[in-house]
Design an enzyme around this catalytic site. Structure first.
Site, PDB file in Angstrom:
ATOM      1  N   ARG A 162      -4.176  34.660   0.908  1.00 26.77           N
ATOM      2  CA  ARG A 162      -5.447  35.344   1.157  1.00 26.77           C
ATOM      3  C   ARG A 162      -5.381  36.755   0.593  1.00 26.77           C
ATOM      4  NH1 ARG A 162      -7.265  34.487   7.365  1.00 26.77           N
ATOM      5  NH2 ARG A 162      -7.817  36.670   7.076  1.00 26.77           N
ATOM      6  N   LYS A 213      -4.717  32.558  16.001  1.00 24.20           N
ATOM      7  CA  LYS A 213      -6.016  32.015  16.426  1.00 24.20           C
ATOM      8  C   LYS A 213      -6.376  30.784  15.601  1.00 24.20           C
ATOM      9  CE  LYS A 213      -8.197  35.857  15.396  1.00 24.20           C
ATOM     10  NZ  LYS A 213      -7.072  36.679  14.904  1.00 24.20           N
ATOM     11  N   ARG A 231       1.961  34.075   5.009  1.00 26.10           N
ATOM     12  CA  ARG A 231       0.951  33.020   5.193  1.00 26.10           C
ATOM     13  C   ARG A 231       0.524  32.409   3.854  1.00 26.10           C
ATOM     14  NH1 ARG A 231      -4.209  34.124   8.778  1.00 26.10           N
ATOM     15  NH2 ARG A 231      -4.415  35.926   7.408  1.00 26.10           N
ATOM     16  N   ARG A 248     -16.061  40.041  17.852  1.00 31.59           N
ATOM     17  CA  ARG A 248     -15.085  41.054  17.473  1.00 31.59           C
ATOM     18  C   ARG A 248     -15.548  42.452  17.855  1.00 31.59           C
ATOM     19  NH1 ARG A 248     -12.530  37.994  13.347  1.00 31.59           N
ATOM     20  NH2 ARG A 248     -10.886  39.068  12.260  1.00 31.59           N
TER      21      ARG A 248
HETATM   22  P1  AP5 Z   1      -3.078  32.358  11.738  1.00 33.41           P
HETATM   23  O1  AP5 Z   1      -3.198  31.213  12.696  1.00 33.41           O
HETATM   24  O2  AP5 Z   1      -3.670  32.193  10.392  1.00 33.41           O
HETATM   25  O3  AP5 Z   1      -3.549  33.714  12.461  1.00 33.41           O
HETATM   26  P2  AP5 Z   1      -5.008  34.223  12.851  1.00 33.41           P
HETATM   27  O4  AP5 Z   1      -4.937  34.770  14.235  1.00 33.41           O
HETATM   28  O5  AP5 Z   1      -6.030  33.178  12.578  1.00 33.41           O
HETATM   29  O6  AP5 Z   1      -5.095  35.446  11.842  1.00 33.41           O
HETATM   30  P3  AP5 Z   1      -6.213  35.846  10.774  1.00 33.41           P
HETATM   31  O7  AP5 Z   1      -5.551  36.752   9.801  1.00 33.41           O
HETATM   32  O8  AP5 Z   1      -6.900  34.649  10.229  1.00 33.41           O
HETATM   33  O9  AP5 Z   1      -7.173  36.664  11.684  1.00 33.41           O
HETATM   34  P4  AP5 Z   1      -8.156  37.739  11.267  1.00 33.41           P
HETATM   35  O10 AP5 Z   1      -8.787  37.982  12.587  1.00 33.41           O
HETATM   36  O11 AP5 Z   1      -7.587  38.912  10.611  1.00 33.41           O
HETATM   37  O12 AP5 Z   1      -8.993  37.058  10.094  1.00 33.41           O
HETATM   38  P5  AP5 Z   1     -10.353  36.220  10.062  1.00 33.41           P
HETATM   39  O13 AP5 Z   1     -10.212  35.138   9.085  1.00 33.41           O
HETATM   40  O14 AP5 Z   1     -10.808  35.907  11.440  1.00 33.41           O
HETATM   41  O15 AP5 Z   1      -1.511  32.683  11.597  1.00 33.41           O
HETATM   42  C1  AP5 Z   1      -1.037  33.688  10.729  1.00 33.41           C
HETATM   43  C2  AP5 Z   1       0.305  33.253  10.120  1.00 33.41           C
HETATM   44  O16 AP5 Z   1       1.296  33.145  11.145  1.00 33.41           O
HETATM   45  C3  AP5 Z   1       0.274  31.877   9.443  1.00 33.41           C
HETATM   46  O17 AP5 Z   1       1.119  31.917   8.335  1.00 33.41           O
HETATM   47  C4  AP5 Z   1       0.826  30.928  10.516  1.00 33.41           C
HETATM   48  O18 AP5 Z   1       1.473  29.802   9.938  1.00 33.41           O
HETATM   49  C5  AP5 Z   1       1.809  31.816  11.245  1.00 33.41           C
HETATM   50  N1  AP5 Z   1       1.859  31.528  12.675  1.00 33.41           N
HETATM   51  C6  AP5 Z   1       0.786  31.400  13.501  1.00 33.41           C
HETATM   52  N2  AP5 Z   1       1.187  31.152  14.754  1.00 33.41           N
HETATM   53  C7  AP5 Z   1       2.544  31.155  14.714  1.00 33.41           C
HETATM   54  C8  AP5 Z   1       3.548  30.951  15.717  1.00 33.41           C
HETATM   55  N3  AP5 Z   1       3.230  30.740  16.998  1.00 33.41           N
HETATM   56  N4  AP5 Z   1       4.846  31.037  15.338  1.00 33.41           N
HETATM   57  C9  AP5 Z   1       5.174  31.282  14.056  1.00 33.41           C
HETATM   58  N5  AP5 Z   1       4.289  31.458  13.060  1.00 33.41           N
HETATM   59  C10 AP5 Z   1       2.978  31.393  13.397  1.00 33.41           C
HETATM   60  O19 AP5 Z   1     -11.358  37.317   9.465  1.00 33.41           O
HETATM   61  C11 AP5 Z   1     -11.261  37.744   8.129  1.00 33.41           C
HETATM   62  C12 AP5 Z   1     -12.288  38.816   7.842  1.00 33.41           C
HETATM   63  O20 AP5 Z   1     -13.620  38.309   8.024  1.00 33.41           O
HETATM   64  C13 AP5 Z   1     -12.242  40.059   8.757  1.00 33.41           C
HETATM   65  O21 AP5 Z   1     -11.292  41.000   8.296  1.00 33.41           O
HETATM   66  C14 AP5 Z   1     -13.679  40.552   8.685  1.00 33.41           C
HETATM   67  O22 AP5 Z   1     -13.896  41.253   7.500  1.00 33.41           O
HETATM   68  C15 AP5 Z   1     -14.474  39.267   8.627  1.00 33.41           C
HETATM   69  N6  AP5 Z   1     -14.882  38.782   9.967  1.00 33.41           N
HETATM   70  C16 AP5 Z   1     -14.495  37.611  10.562  1.00 33.41           C
HETATM   71  N7  AP5 Z   1     -15.051  37.475  11.767  1.00 33.41           N
HETATM   72  C17 AP5 Z   1     -15.819  38.585  11.969  1.00 33.41           C
HETATM   73  C18 AP5 Z   1     -16.629  39.037  13.047  1.00 33.41           C
HETATM   74  N8  AP5 Z   1     -16.778  38.335  14.168  1.00 33.41           N
HETATM   75  N9  AP5 Z   1     -17.278  40.229  12.906  1.00 33.41           N
HETATM   76  C19 AP5 Z   1     -17.149  40.949  11.782  1.00 33.41           C
HETATM   77  N10 AP5 Z   1     -16.382  40.596  10.711  1.00 33.41           N
HETATM   78  C20 AP5 Z   1     -15.721  39.419  10.813  1.00 33.41           C
HETATM   79 MG    MG Z   2      -7.602  32.993  11.189  1.00 36.81          MG
END
Ligand code: AP5
Ligand code: MG
Ligand code: ZN
Length: 213
Positions: A155, A13, A122, A88
């Site tokens: 992270r 994402k 990552r 979410r």
């Molecule tokens: P990346 O693009 O970073 O993946 P992502 O989908 O953004 O994954 P996240 O871990 O950031 O999502 P998340 O939903 O767990 O965390 P968030 O920050 O939103 O890619 C991942 C890796 O793969 C990278 O190394 C990249 O290079 C590689 N990659 C990507 N695409 C690739 C491809 N096509 N091919 C090969 N490699 C690839 O949330 C964090 C925390 O915040 C949550 O746990 C929660 O506590 C809180 N939070 C955030 N939003 C909310 C909400 N709406 N409600 C409640 N709590 C929330």
């Molecule tokens: Mg992300």
């Protein structure tokens, strides 16, 4: 173009929404990035959410909704935005529907097996938030951001046990949104497993077709 990006942790994402933002100039709004910045800066919000993020749980709906509602009132988000990681929960989706009208919810599908590989490899830039991977997207110089020279870090929720907690939260709270948006004819599904450039190109052609329908 007002979009929501759905998908499990590690689906890409952040990677794809940043590519869209850089190439098409659409603001990318990541609730995860907002929370991590608040933790780093030790703001009131940061102190509230720090333990939740470290455990891989979800921040309470009320708090998250208020932040997004405020962010979407900024001038840059009036015509287009990508919400990366929000909504979410069903409650968040219902709230969003009350203060903004979406064009599509894009679900990036990736199997659980790939997720651990992606997240444990990552690396993220401390300064600009650019996303790398030690195997699939290594920086030119180890430990250093290609874009700004900033230091790369791991992270603290990318540890294996925390990833499992995040995946559980995803399956329980967030996956039901796929059906919720499907019922409203807003769902576009993209295979998130190929390389990022392939996923980006599939997204661009599919979203064009979807919006013309
Ligand atoms: P990346 O693009 O970073 O993946 P992502 O989908 O953004 O994954 P996240 O871990 O950031 O999502 P998340 O939903 O767990 O965390 P968030 O920050 O939103 O890619 C991942 C890796 O793969 C990278 O190394 C990249 O290079 C590689 N990659 C990507 N695409 C690739 C491809 N096509 N091919 C090969 N490699 C690839 O949330 C964090 C925390 O915040 C949550 O746990 C929660 O506590 C809180 N939070 C955030 N939003 C909310 C909400 N709406 N409600 C409640 N709590 C929330
Ligand atoms: Mg992300
Ligand atoms: Zn950087």
């Amino acid at each position: 173009m007002k979009l929501v990006f759905l998908g499990p942790p590690g689906a890409g994402k952040g990677t794809i929404s940043r590519m869209v933002s850089e190439r098409l100039g659409i603001p990318q709004i990541s609730t995860g990035d907002i929370f991590r910045t608040a933790v780093k800066e030790k703001t009131e919000l940061g102190l509230k959410v720090q333990a939740i993020l470290a455990a891989g749980g979800l921040v309470p709906d009320e708090l998250t909704i208020a932040i997004v509602k405020d962010r979407l009132s900024w001038p840059d988000a009036q015509r287009s935005y990508i919400l990366d990681g929000f909504p979410r929960t069903i409650a968040q989706a219902e709230a969003l529907a009350g203060f903004s009208s979406l064009d599509a919810a894009v679900d990036f599908e990736v199997k659980d097996e790939l997720i651990l590989f992606r997240l444990t490899g990552r690396r993220v830039c401390k300064v600009c938030g650019a996303i790398y991977h030690v195997v699939t997207k290594p920086p030119k110089v180890e430990g250093m951001c290609d874009l700004c020279g900033g230091e790369l870090y791991i992270r603290n929720d990318d540890k294996e046990e925390t990833v499992k907690a995040r995946l559980n939260a995803y399956h329980e709270e967030t996956e039901p949104l796929i059906g919720w948006y499907g019922n409203r004819s807003l769902l576009l599904t993209i295979d998130g497993s190929p390389d990022a450039e392939t996923v980006y190109n599939a997204f661009i052609s599919e979203i064009g077709r979807f919006l013309r329908k």
